[in-house]
Design an enzyme around this catalytic site. Structure first.
Site, mmCIF file in Angstrom:
data_model
loop_
_atom_site.group_PDB
_atom_site.id
_atom_site.type_symbol
_atom_site.label_atom_id
_atom_site.label_comp_id
_atom_site.label_asym_id
_atom_site.label_seq_id
_atom_site.Cartn_x
_atom_site.Cartn_y
_atom_site.Cartn_z
ATOM 1 N N ASN A 190 -1.707 -10.472 8.815
ATOM 2 C CA ASN A 190 -2.712 -9.423 8.923
ATOM 3 C C ASN A 190 -4.034 -9.909 8.347
ATOM 4 O OD1 ASN A 190 -3.546 -6.482 9.264
ATOM 5 N ND2 ASN A 190 -4.082 -6.872 7.118
ATOM 6 N N GLU A 191 -5.060 -9.978 9.196
ATOM 7 C CA GLU A 191 -6.439 -10.204 8.758
ATOM 8 C C GLU A 191 -6.621 -11.394 7.821
ATOM 9 O OE1 GLU A 191 -8.198 -6.712 7.116
ATOM 10 O OE2 GLU A 191 -8.008 -5.555 8.953
ATOM 11 N N GLU A 230 -4.859 -1.741 14.069
ATOM 12 C CA GLU A 230 -5.433 -0.801 13.102
ATOM 13 C C GLU A 230 -6.741 -0.265 13.645
ATOM 14 O OE1 GLU A 230 -5.992 -2.161 9.041
ATOM 15 O OE2 GLU A 230 -4.037 -3.158 9.061
ATOM 16 N N HIS A 290 1.207 -9.135 4.936
ATOM 17 C CA HIS A 290 0.078 -8.235 4.739
ATOM 18 C C HIS A 290 -0.335 -8.337 3.263
ATOM 19 C CE1 HIS A 290 -2.067 -4.575 6.653
ATOM 20 N NE2 HIS A 290 -2.671 -4.791 5.497
ATOM 21 N N HIS A 296 -1.637 -5.694 -12.624
ATOM 22 C CA HIS A 296 -1.078 -5.481 -13.960
ATOM 23 C C HIS A 296 -1.934 -6.180 -15.012
ATOM 24 C CE1 HIS A 296 3.204 -4.639 -12.206
ATOM 25 N NE2 HIS A 296 2.444 -3.563 -12.227
ATOM 26 N N TYR A 345 -12.583 -1.257 13.029
ATOM 27 C CA TYR A 345 -12.990 -0.029 12.352
ATOM 28 C C TYR A 345 -14.407 0.407 12.677
ATOM 29 C CZ TYR A 345 -8.783 -0.134 9.488
ATOM 30 O OH TYR A 345 -7.478 -0.113 9.073
ATOM 31 N N ASP A 367 2.448 0.219 -8.048
ATOM 32 C CA ASP A 367 3.802 0.259 -8.637
ATOM 33 C C ASP A 367 4.683 1.311 -7.964
ATOM 34 O OD1 ASP A 367 2.931 -1.682 -10.350
ATOM 35 O OD2 ASP A 367 3.178 -0.506 -12.201
ATOM 36 N N ARG A 396 4.059 0.324 12.901
ATOM 37 C CA ARG A 396 3.720 -0.991 12.373
ATOM 38 C C ARG A 396 3.794 -0.943 10.851
ATOM 39 N NH1 ARG A 396 -1.818 -3.439 10.958
ATOM 40 N NH2 ARG A 396 -1.193 -5.561 10.448
ATOM 41 N N ASN A 402 -7.635 -5.446 14.441
ATOM 42 C CA ASN A 402 -7.948 -4.334 13.551
ATOM 43 C C ASN A 402 -9.434 -4.073 13.677
ATOM 44 O OD1 ASN A 402 -5.319 -4.438 12.713
ATOM 45 N ND2 ASN A 402 -5.757 -5.203 10.653
ATOM 46 N N GLN A 426 0.807 -1.218 0.000
ATOM 47 C CA GLN A 426 0.000 0.000 0.000
ATOM 48 C C GLN A 426 0.846 1.278 0.000
ATOM 49 O OE1 GLN A 426 -2.629 -1.780 3.325
ATOM 50 N NE2 GLN A 426 -4.036 -0.491 2.182
HETATM 51 C C1 PNW Z 1 -7.772 -3.484 6.564
HETATM 52 N N1 PNW Z 1 -14.083 -3.978 5.409
HETATM 53 O O1 PNW Z 1 -8.570 -4.065 5.592
HETATM 54 C C2 PNW Z 1 -6.365 -3.749 6.083
HETATM 55 O O2 PNW Z 1 -5.556 -4.395 7.029
HETATM 56 C C3 PNW Z 1 -5.678 -2.545 5.546
HETATM 57 O O3 PNW Z 1 -4.686 -2.962 4.653
HETATM 58 C C4 PNW Z 1 -6.694 -1.615 4.913
HETATM 59 O O4 PNW Z 1 -6.124 -0.578 4.206
HETATM 60 C C5 PNW Z 1 -7.558 -1.105 6.047
HETATM 61 O O5 PNW Z 1 -8.150 -2.168 6.759
HETATM 62 C C6 PNW Z 1 -8.641 -0.132 5.621
HETATM 63 O O6 PNW Z 1 -9.586 -0.741 4.803
HETATM 64 C C7 PNW Z 1 -9.932 -3.986 5.611
HETATM 65 O O7 PNW Z 1 -14.644 -3.740 4.302
HETATM 66 C C8 PNW Z 1 -10.578 -3.795 4.394
HETATM 67 O O8 PNW Z 1 -14.774 -4.220 6.426
HETATM 68 C C9 PNW Z 1 -11.940 -3.784 4.339
HETATM 69 C C10 PNW Z 1 -12.687 -3.974 5.492
HETATM 70 C C11 PNW Z 1 -12.044 -4.161 6.723
HETATM 71 C C12 PNW Z 1 -10.666 -4.162 6.761
#
Ligand code: PNW
Length: 508
Positions: A195-196, A403, A151, A68, A340, A81, A106, A338, A48
């Site tokens: 990661n996830e 996260e 990741h 690509h 959100y 890229d 991290r 992580n 990223q």
């Molecule tokens: C995480 N959702 O991914 C990843 O670990 C990161 O790389 C990413 O950039 C970040 O969260 C923000 O999206 C997710 O749709 C992507 O619920 C999508 C979801 C949750 C986590």
């Protein structure tokens, strides 16, 4: 000294010296403060931000290959890229962290930058040199490196073998991890294997969600679960036996976990909430962090029942043998999260058959009445509920929020919604630690800077710092959230007024 003064002083000493949580009635100063030794920083991931996709001997990853071959998979036709060009600008990135008063960063290692074919036939010294430079630059600035081994950027050569659903990939992952521990473990003390996994398994259950776009829902994602859990466990045990005695670091794994609030107060919806948490989190957490190990009972039962209904003679969810259960159980020093957002959940049917979504038997929906951006709702008490649920489900493990963050559309430098989000979530985190007694040891905000948001390309911005993607120099600019976070990180506290105003208590 009066008795009250003595008590207050003793309480303050206890909380400061040993991190003993004060009860909610105690000094309001303590409740909005992070414990001593708490990590506060920011996070990124190699694909990223790094760019330099074919520089310095780097091999091709599944992300290079997929984007690509099919540029239309991302919202803006862009790829990683060049990304934020952190491959060349890492020293500047470290100064951005200094500007935040971060004490931890991290980031992830790109496996194909270190092993271009994924295997040990070619150990790319230039790749190792790059990460050594980054790690040394961080330490010279007083910032602890926290390294994610995986990741999502699998070497494309290993995808030719089928990628993660093929259990043999674990053998390669263990070798890669060994090389990382050997080269960086003298200085890196915080490691994450994956990661996830729940999120990246979508790369094997959908043609378009994530690379490599292998479309095998309800089958490949469960095969992957077993392979990833075994790979994680073997790497943990390798570290434990060969490296921990001299390197003395900690190894964990990071899972993506939203909070799922029952839609109504019915028993049925309470069950749906638990089921959703078991399918998203328990599938990965139960084998590692529960006392008994293995996949959660409800996941085993439901996938087996659906598999029978589909006429299969075996469950789509692979079994773990007693030896495998033992190998995986207890293989973490801490639990990375992580987090959100929060959603509502009720029982019902969604997703195509077969699929993990279908197996879970729930329908989720977004809350109304909370600030919302893309898929994220700003609901701080959801983090608090989640942390309490996790601590109750998996006692004995410290947690690390690896996260947490807010997304804006492009062009938002005065990011007031992000400021509101972070003030709320950091306050909820403090309530969980200081009022509820959940052991949390660190927090890294997602993300240090605007980056390639996977299939959303550069159309969704998570950064504390913005990056101008129209400029080949990729200049960075602090958003309004930077001084706010820098103050919180410096004071190691959320300002009392923000703390008290935050929405940290769930509505009854
Ligand atoms: C995480 N959702 O991914 C990843 O670990 C990161 O790389 C990413 O950039 C970040 O969260 C923000 O999206 C997710 O749709 C992507 O619920 C999508 C979801 C949750 C986590």
């Amino acid at each position: 000294m009066s008795r009250t003064v003595v008590l207050v002083v003793v309480a303050a000493l206890l909380s400061e010296t040993w991190g003993v949580p004060l009860s909610s009635g105690s000094s309001p100063r303590a409740a909005n403060h992070f414990p001593d030794g708490f990590y506060l920083g920011a996070a990124t991931a190699a694909y990223q931000v790094e760019g330099g996709w074919n520089e310095g001997g780097k091999g091709e990853s599944i992300w290079d290959h997929t984007l690509h071959a099919q540029p239309n998979l991302t919202a803006d036709g862009q790829n990683g890229d060049v990304a934020a060009d952190s491959y060349h600008k890492y020293k500047e990135d470290v100064q951005l962290l200094v500007g935040l008063n971060a004490n931890v960063y991290r980031f992830s290692l790109s496996w194909p930058r270190i092993l271009p074919t994924g295997d040990t036939d070619n150990i790319n010294q230039a790749g190792i040199d790059y990460y050594n430079s980054l790690i040394n630059e961080l330490l010279a600035n007083g910032i602890q490196p926290m390294v994610t081994l995986y990741h999502w950027d699998l070497p494309q050569e290993l995808q030719k073998l089928g990628g993660w659903p093929n259990a043999v990939i674990a053998d390669y992952f263990v070798e890669y991890a060994r090389i990382a521990f050997e080269n960086f473990g003298d200085r890196v003390k915080l490691w994450l294997t994956f990661n996830e996994p729940d999120m990246f398994s979508n790369g094997y259950s959908s043609a378009t969600a994530l690379a490599p776009g292998a479309d095998s829902p309800g089958v490949a994602d469960y095969l992957l679960a077993k392979a990833v859990l075994l790979a994680h466990a073997r790497v943990y045990r390798l570290y434990d036996q060969r490296f921990r005695p001299t390197q003395r670091g900690r190894v964990g794994i990071t899972l993506n976990i939203d909070w799922y609030e029952p839609l109504t107060s019915s028993a049925d919806d309470a069950e749906a909430s638990d089921r959703q948490l078991q399918f998203e989190c328990g599938l990965w957490a139960h084998p590692i962090f529960s006392r008994e190990g293995d996949f959660p009972e409800v996941v085993k039962l439901r996938v087996a029942a659906n598999s029978r209904k589909e006429g299969r003679t075996r469950s789509r969810l692979p079994t773990l043998s007693p030896a495998e259960v033992n190998l995986i159980r207890g293989t973490a020093d801490f639990f990375g999260i992580n987090h959100y957002s929060s959603s509502l959940v009720t029982s019902g049917s969604s997703g195509s058959e077969p699929s993990k979504t279908y197996d879970s038997g729930v329908v989720t929906s977004m809350f109304e009445g909370y600030p919302t951006s893309f898929w994220i709702s700003d609901i701080p008490w959801g983090l608090r509920k989640l942390l309490n649920w996790l601590h109750k489900s998996y006692p004995g493990y410290p947690f690390f929020i690896t996260e947490n963050g807010w997304s804006d559309p492009p062009g938002v430098l005065n990011d007031t919604a992000r400021i509101h989000y972070y003030r709320g979530y950091l306050s909820a985190l403090l309530r969980s630690i200081n009022d509820d007694g959940v052991p949390v040891i660190g927090y890294t905000a997602w993300s240090l800077l605007d980056n390639l948001e996977w299939m959303n390309g550069y159309t969704i911005k998570f950064g504390l710092y913005s990056v101008d993607y129209d400029d080949p120099e990729r200049p960075r600019t602090a958003k309004a959230s930077v001084p706010v976070m820098a103050q919180i990180y410096k004071e190691r506290a959320v300002p009392l007024e923000d703390f008290e105003n935050a929405d940290t208590t769930p509505p009854s």
